[in-house]
Design a protein around this motif. Structure first.
Motif: not given
Ligand SMILES: Nc1ncnc2c1ncn2[C@@H]1O[C@H](COP(=O)(O)OP(=O)(O)O)[C@@H](O)[C@H]1O
Ligand SMILES: [Mg+2]
Lengths: 435, 526, 417
Positions: A353, A356-357, A359-360, A401-402, A404-405, A408-409, A411-412, A415-416
């Motif tokens: 991945g 994709f990161i 790309l982000a 896990y958090f 690790a997120m 991604y968060l 990036t969201i 882009v938002a």
């Protein structure tokens, strides 16, 4: 306020009326509240601190002189930072920063909060010293493939071809680097990685430019193809013959004389392997070239308005081919960094991945090389944080896990529109058809 | 340099856009290429410029056959072109645009920005075409952009300059200035191919006129021919140049636009405190050069764009914050200026396009299902009534010609009783036959008691249809004049100048200057 | 002026032989999407054959002396390819050896495996395809499947309800989970313009990490807490088997077919579908006609998420019985290729799902009996889609004429729109 000066016959300068649209109240207050929440969190961290001091190690030992450890009183640090953030948050909610100011403030806010957070984490007892220099070195190592991947994206998308296939290009590079690195030596590995990435780039170019395939579709399919092919070859020949096929020699760090002895930056920047040095060169070259060279001017023109470029005699398709293939090669280098620069062997889907990161990071960095570098470093740091927190055992365990997120968060949110509206090159993703 | 085209043929698929066209451009002449929309003028020039490869025929320069693989070859041969749609990169500066493809470097591909800037300044001074080298194209008005395009061609030493519909985006005054530039260039030995479908301009500036119809040369004419002669040559039959309409009997106020202000995403004030009203049985025209806020204003009325101030009412009902759906249901009809972009869906069938804004009404749906039978029946009826030429009602909208697509949109909007009809550029890119039809339907709608807002950049259309005219300039209605006002006066208003003798109704006298040739200066209000 | 005859539309001479006939026939073939799809399949299988030969040790060792005895290599390759594709067929459709045993499992086993693999692929393909039609690119299948499977699975093992009701509630939970996860991306696009390609990719990772976390939480994780695997779904919440317990094919297949029918109706006959298609084809015109483009984004992604959620449901209540980290099994991404092959319409997606399901099922058999890595199936799938997306290439390879556009052509192109 910005003005646009224009001349009319008779040389009168007419000032267009340009007003800065104020940020909507909701958004302004929302961002202010978000900052304040970070401030409150800092206060909470200070309250929760266990040990008195947090110690940050900033030196490696080989520098000209020893940089002393940074020792911060945890509670006080977190409290002070909390109060600063609350004040900044209040200012944002009431008055509001200008967009540019907000970006700068955002960086500062993030850094301060991280300082509070790391101090708190280090106060948990077990390993109360944080090797900050090591953290930064690892961040760079984790960011390097992202940076190279994002640069690949810059080349493609600035010339008007969307590159969702960074992942596949990196994977091809990682595979070629490992296999041919074993067979032909590591420099041969790097070279074949470049070629493998370029070949993937060529596929993207041919199908996007010549066969006009929708470029997002194409990227997804090429990723699947790359994953399938490299996985197939891995299972068919690399894994059964791991010793002769999948044990490349890894590039060791090369110390640059003198520079590597500088405190902080020395070990961090000038004690890296050759692929990282190559990456520095590429970042500088592309950032500068895009805006100051004929190649850059034409690339940007083709990405913004291909027809205009065509009417002044620029071969639009050729510019795109060249950039996309070069981009593929750079992404391939990013892949090679994973196998030849750190891990030392190839496994199925080793890029996991990262493409994709990247790309982000490209989008987060607004299609500019330096923005992409900053975004990649941020993401690299978020990765590193997971490792770090498993080592130092903070007062309150945070599930990895958090953490690790986080990228991604982030990036969201990016882009938002949290970092302002991003605009892609005008003709990005649009095939150019003459007639 | 003498330029000759012999038997140029160009096909797109099975459609022949240029059919064995012959054309000679003598050195130092202004040669007008006259023809209707879609006649094939741009195609011919794109062939000449090396953008398209002809399917037949040859190009001769000074009696020697040449062939162009691309625009680079054409430019090297001394041909320059200003395209109908400008070929400028909006985010580049003027200097960058001018040097693109012709870069000034310090060697090794490194740009020499200072030299590029110097070159621009030099050429623009030589021909009196002032352009700011460091401004971004997107910040410049179209008139200046056009000058950049001309500079771009001249810097490459064009001996033949092609101007493709250069006046479409200009005010009458700017058009006059452009003609001055053309004469200057001619005097310096440059030949010019001047493409247009406007008769007045041809007669004013051309040395020779070639008329093209449906891809073929149909004749040559001298600049002394009358407008009627040129028009009938262009269209192929006698045309009525005026629009017939009965006297105007205004009723109650239907729509009121009150101090509307719109700021676009870039922070430009595009509509600046505009107020006007429209009565039942009246055609109110919003005239002005493209890009002076008309588009944004109509989009705001229909609910596509939020206002940054002001109020809009329809039959006394405040629709300022209503959405498009509700506004359409309040008996407003809308024909957008760009039909392919906003008016219809190319991949949808004619039948589907005809219910695009009413597919969910009780008439065409049964609960969650579409009533396919009614949709088809409606389509057959509308196609018949509006003479939409299509193979079937199931053909995709994209297969129709421009004029028929426009009739399709009009058929949809006029198929229900309207209080207010907004039509923007109703005949842009439409053939003369459809134009006449569309004009008649608009007048019929007015006579039926609807209020009509007509947005048009074509002065003739405005003069022919309007009962009242508001002229927009830089986001303001700079003057409101009755039907029958002279073209000169409206032209002056379009250029931002309020003639001294005009008893214009000005809503905001402080914002505009009066006097014969003053440019409006507006400052940042905050 | 002379008329120039257009060469492409020359009329046949009456009576005489028509010189243009072969060209026209080849054009008709080249324009036919079914023909192009079949040829794409053939071309991909040829590449697959080369890979099979390449992975065969006998062929590789024979190729070492290729120039002295080329036939050895070719014979070995032919044999490897024959064995490989035979195994593929046996795994996907019919296996004479097992069928000879005469048991239901022996006869219908391969078909059952194909249908089991096809079920989530069809649902995922419908999800991606529906979004395509509305101009959106749903790369979030993975996240939506994970969300759906997690919710359905949780209801399946944590709640204890009567027969039928438990199953229905679990299915609905999965639909809600997937739907909300999908709608989130749609809502973000509607509210902020965030491009769905980016948000859905990111939401995939978020969902996977969320699941990873849940699988480390007691109550969700199965005792003795050593492995990242959840509790087992109650029997009441399992989708019933269709051909007895020895075969895995289950009622999830009906869910998929039902969903396909529903989507077909939605896209061709419904008011909502009209709106979706309009937004997908030209959002400016849709907006000008009074449709709420933003509302459509959220709705489309909600429904797409529900469909992917259902794919997750069939994974957890049908095929598997406990949630693991890889519950998605790559379906989210394969669904994109299914949707493209199925040309984003419901019927095509069902067929494409069956084809890829067969390849998956056969690939497993091929790997176990001939040792050909199963990744060859991914390569073949990717190539099929690549070829159908570029029909011009297929036409070139097979020397056909024609001009049809490729799959996925109508989608929004850039990041800005
Ligand atoms: N690239 C193209 N593909 C297909 N048809 C075209 C293309 N360009 C122009 N045409 C068609 O050719 C005809 C002539 O167009 P054009 O040369 O632009 O006319 P004009 O400039 O005289 O208005 C029109 O009917 C137009 O639809
Ligand atoms: Mg034209």
């Amino acid at each position: 306020m910005s003005t646009a000066a224009t001349t009319r016959p008779g040389d009168e300068v007419v000032i267009h009326r340009v007003v800065e649209k104020p940020m909507s109240t909701r958004r302004r207050v929302g961002i202010g509240v978000a900052i304040s929440v970070l401030g409150l969190l800092s206060l909470l961290l200070g309250h929760n601190a266990q040990a008195h001091d947090a110690r940050f190690d900033l030196s490696q030992g080989s520098e000209f002189f020893h940089v002393p450890d940074l020792v911060l009183p945890v509670a006080a640090t977190a409290y002070v930072i909390g109060i600063i953030l609350l004040a900044v948050g209040a200012y944002q909610a009431v008055r509001g920063f200008r967009p540019r100011g907000l970006r700068i403030a955002g960086t500062g806010i993030g850094a301060l909060f991280m300082l509070a957070f790391l101090s708190w984490a280090a106060s948990g007892g077990k390993g109360s010293t944080i090797d900050l220099l090591g953290v930064l070195e690892n961040t760079l190592a984790l960011a390097a493939p992202l940076i190279l991947g994002a640069l690949a994206g810059v080349l493609c998308e600035r010339s008007g071809v969307i590159n969702v296939a960074i992942e596949g290009q990196m994977l091809a590079g990682a595979w070629a680097g490992a296999m041919f690195g074993t067979l032909m030596g590591r420099f041969g590995g790097v070279l074949t990685a470049l070629v493998a990435g370029a070949l993937m780039g060529w596929l993207l170019a041919v199908f996007a430019i010549r066969y006009l395939v929708n470029q997002v579709v194409l990227g997804v399919v090429l990723n699947a193809l790359s994953l399938g092919l490299t996985g197939f070859i891995y299972d068919a020949i690399m894994q059964p013959n791991a010793n002769t096929m999948n044990t490349p020699q890894v590039f060791q760090p090369l110390q640059i004389p003198v520079l590597s002895k500088l405190p902080l930056v020395g070990p961090l920047i000038f004690d890296q392997n050759i692929i990282v040095y190559l990456m520095y060169a590429l970042v500088i070259l592309i950032q500068w070239g895009l805006f100051h060279s004929r190649w850059g001017l034409r690339t940007r023109a083709v990405g913004e308005h291909p027809k205009a470029a065509d009417t002044v005699g620029i071969n639009v398709l050729r510019v795109r081919y060249v950039n996309v293939i070069l981009g593929g090669a750079i992404a391939g280098l990013g892949g090679a960094f994973m196998t030849l620069g750190s891990v030392g062997s190839f496994t199925k889907g080793i890029t996991s991945g990262n493409g994709f990161i990247a790309l982000a990071a490209l989008i987060f960095g607004r299609w500019s090389p330096k923005g992409a570098v900053a975004a990649s470093l941020l993401f690299g740091f978020a990765y590193e944080l997971q490792t770090l927190l498993s080592l130092v055992a903070p007062p309150v365990a945070i599930p990895s896990y958090f953490l690790a997120m986080l990228p991604y968060l982030a990036t969201i949110f990016a882009v938002a529109g949290l970092v302002g509206k991003v605009r892609a090159p005008g003709a990005d993703g649009e095939p150019y058809v003459k007639e | 340099m003498k330029l000759e085209l012999r038997g140029i043929t160009k096909r797109f698929g099975s459609f022949t856009a240029n059919d064995a066209i012959d054309l000679v451009v003598e050195p130092g002449e202004i040669h007008a290429l006259l023809g209707e929309n879609g006649a094939g003028k741009s195609t011919l020039m794109n062939v000449l410029y090396g953008l398209y490869h002809p399917d037949g025929g040859e190009i001769l320069i000074d009696d020697k056959v040449v062939s162009f693989a691309g625009p680079a070859d054409a430019m090297a041969a001394g041909i320059g072109m200003v395209h109908q749609h400008f070929m400028l990169v909006p985010v580049f500066t003027v200097a960058e645009n001018v040097e693109l493809g012709h870069e000034q470097t310090k060697g090794f591909g490194i740009l020499d920005a200072a030299k590029a800037r110097r070159e621009v300044t030099e050429v623009s001074a030589r021909y009196g075409l002032s352009v700011p080298p460091d401004a971004l194209i997107q910040d410049l008005p179209v008139g200046v952009q056009q000058r950049v395009e001309i500079v771009k061609a001249l810097i490459r030493n064009a001996k033949v300059l092609i101007l493709d519909e250069p006046t479409a985006v200009l005010t009458p005054q700017e058009t006059d200035e452009l003609m001055e530039v053309m004469r200057t260039l001619k005097a310096s030995g440059t030949s010019i191919v001047f493409i247009t479908h406007k008769l007045r301009e041809v007669r004013a500036v051309a040395d020779r006129i070639t008329v093209i119809r449906r891809g073929k040369v149909v004749g040559e004419a001298s600049p002394n021919s009358s407008s009627a002669e040129l028009a009938s040559l262009m269209v192929g039959r006698p045309v009525q140049l005026t629009i017939e309409k009965a006297a105007h009997e205004p009723g109650d106020v239907i729509a009121e636009v009150d101090n509307v202000r719109i700021v676009d995403d870039a922070g430009q004030v595009v509509v600046d405190d505009v107020s006007f009203d429209v009565h039942a049985g009246e055609i109110y025209a919003l005239a002005g050069v493209q890009g002076n806020g008309q588009t944004e204003l109509t989009e705001a009325i229909i609910g596509l764009r939020p206002l940054d101030g002001g109020r809009i009412t329809l039959s006394g009902r405040d629709i300022t914050d209503s959405d498009v759906h509700d506004i359409l249901r309040a008996d407003l009809g809308y024909v957008p200026e760009d039909r392919l972009h906003d008016g219809l869906i190319g991949s949808f069938t004619v039948a589907e396009n005809l219910v695009l804004d009413r597919y969910d009404s009780a008439e065409f749906s049964k609960g969650p299902s579409l009533d396919v039978g009614r949709i088809a029946a409606n389509a057959r009826q509308r196609v018949e009534e509006f003479d939409v030429r299509t193979q079937s009602v199931d053909a995709p909208g994209s297969t129709l010609s421009g004029g028929n697509q426009q009739k399709l949109v009009l058929a949809r909007e006029l198929s229900r009783p309207l209080k207010l009809l907004i039509v923007a550029q109703p005949t842009r890119g439409v053939d003369v036959g459809s134009t006449e039809f569309i004009h008649r339907r608009i007048v019929a709608e007015r006579d039926g008691g609807a209020a009509v807002v007509l947005v048009s950049t074509e002065l003739d259309e405005v003069l022919g249809l309007a009962d009242r005219i508001g002229v927009m300039y830089r986001g303001k209605i700079i003057g409101e004049v009755p039907a029958g006002t002279s073209a000169e006066t409206i032209g002056l208003l379009m250029a931002g100048t309020v003639p001294d003798d005009l008893p214009a109704r000005l809503r905001d006298p402080g914002a505009t200057a009066t006097g014969s040739r003053t440019t409006v200066r507006t400052e940042e209000p905050l | 002026m002379t008329e120039v005859a257009a060469p492409t539309s020359a009329l046949p001479e009456p009576g005489g032989p028509d010189p243009a006939a072969p060209v026209r026939r080849r054009r008709a073939l080249g324009d036919n999407t079914i023909v192009v799809t079949l040829l794409a399949f053939v071309a991909a299988m040829v590449v697959g054959a080369i890979l099979i030969a390449f992975s065969d040790p006998a062929t590789r060792s024979a190729s070492a002396y290729f120039f002295s005895a080329p036939m050895d290599t070719l014979r070995a390759a032919a044999s490897a390819i024959g064995r490989g594709y035979a195994a593929l067929f046996e795994g996907a459709v019919f296996n004479p050896t097992t069928a000879a045993r005469g048991t239901v499992a022996g006869i219908f086993g391969p078909i059952s495996e194909t249908l089991v693999s096809a079920t989530p692929l069809i649902l995922g393909g419908l999800s991606v395809g529906l979004a395509f039609r509305a101009g959106l690119f749903n790369i979030g299948g993975q996240g939506q499947i994970v969300a759906g499977a997690t919710c359905a699975g949780y209801v399946g093992f944590a709640w204890h309800l009567p027969v039928v009701i438990h199953l229905v509630v679990a299915i609905v939970a999965g639909m809600v989970g997937g739907g909300l996860w999908g709608a989130l991306a749609g809502w973000l696009k509607a509210r902020t313009g965030a491009h769905e390609v980016i948000t859905t990719i990111m939401l995939n990772y978020v969902a996977v990490n969320m699941l990873g976390f849940l699988l480390s939480v007691k109550g969700f994780q199965r005792p003795p807490y050593g492995q990242a695997i959840s509790n087992v779904v109650d029997a009441n919440a399992r989708l019933p088997h269709l051909l007895g317990s020895s075969l895995r094919v289950n009622a999830g297949l009906f869910l998929a077919l039902l969903a396909a029918y529903a989507i077909h109706w939605l896209l061709t006959r419904s008011v909502l579908g009209f709106e979706f298609r309009a937004v997908g084809a030209n959002q400016n015109a849709a907006r000008t006609a009074g449709m709420s483009v933003e509302r459509s984004y959220t709705r489309v992604m909600l429904i797409a998420g529900v469909l992917s959620g259902l794919a997750g449901v069939t994974q957890i209540l049908g095929t598997n019985s406990a949630i693991t980290g890889d519950i998605d099994a790559g379906i989210g991404f394969d669904a994109i290729t299914v949707a493209l092959l199925g040309r984003a319409n419901a019927g095509g997606t069902v067929l494409a799902g069956l084809l890829f399901g067969a390849l998956r099922a056969g690939g497993v058999q091929m790997q176990s009996s001939t040792g050909t890595p199963i990744d060859v199936v991914s390569v073949v799938q990717a190539l099929i889609v690549l070829f159908i997306a570029a029909p011009a290439l297929v036409r070139f390879l097979f020397r056909l004429h024609g001009s049809g556009a490729g799959a996925g052509q109508g989608l929004a192109k850039g990041w800005n729109g």
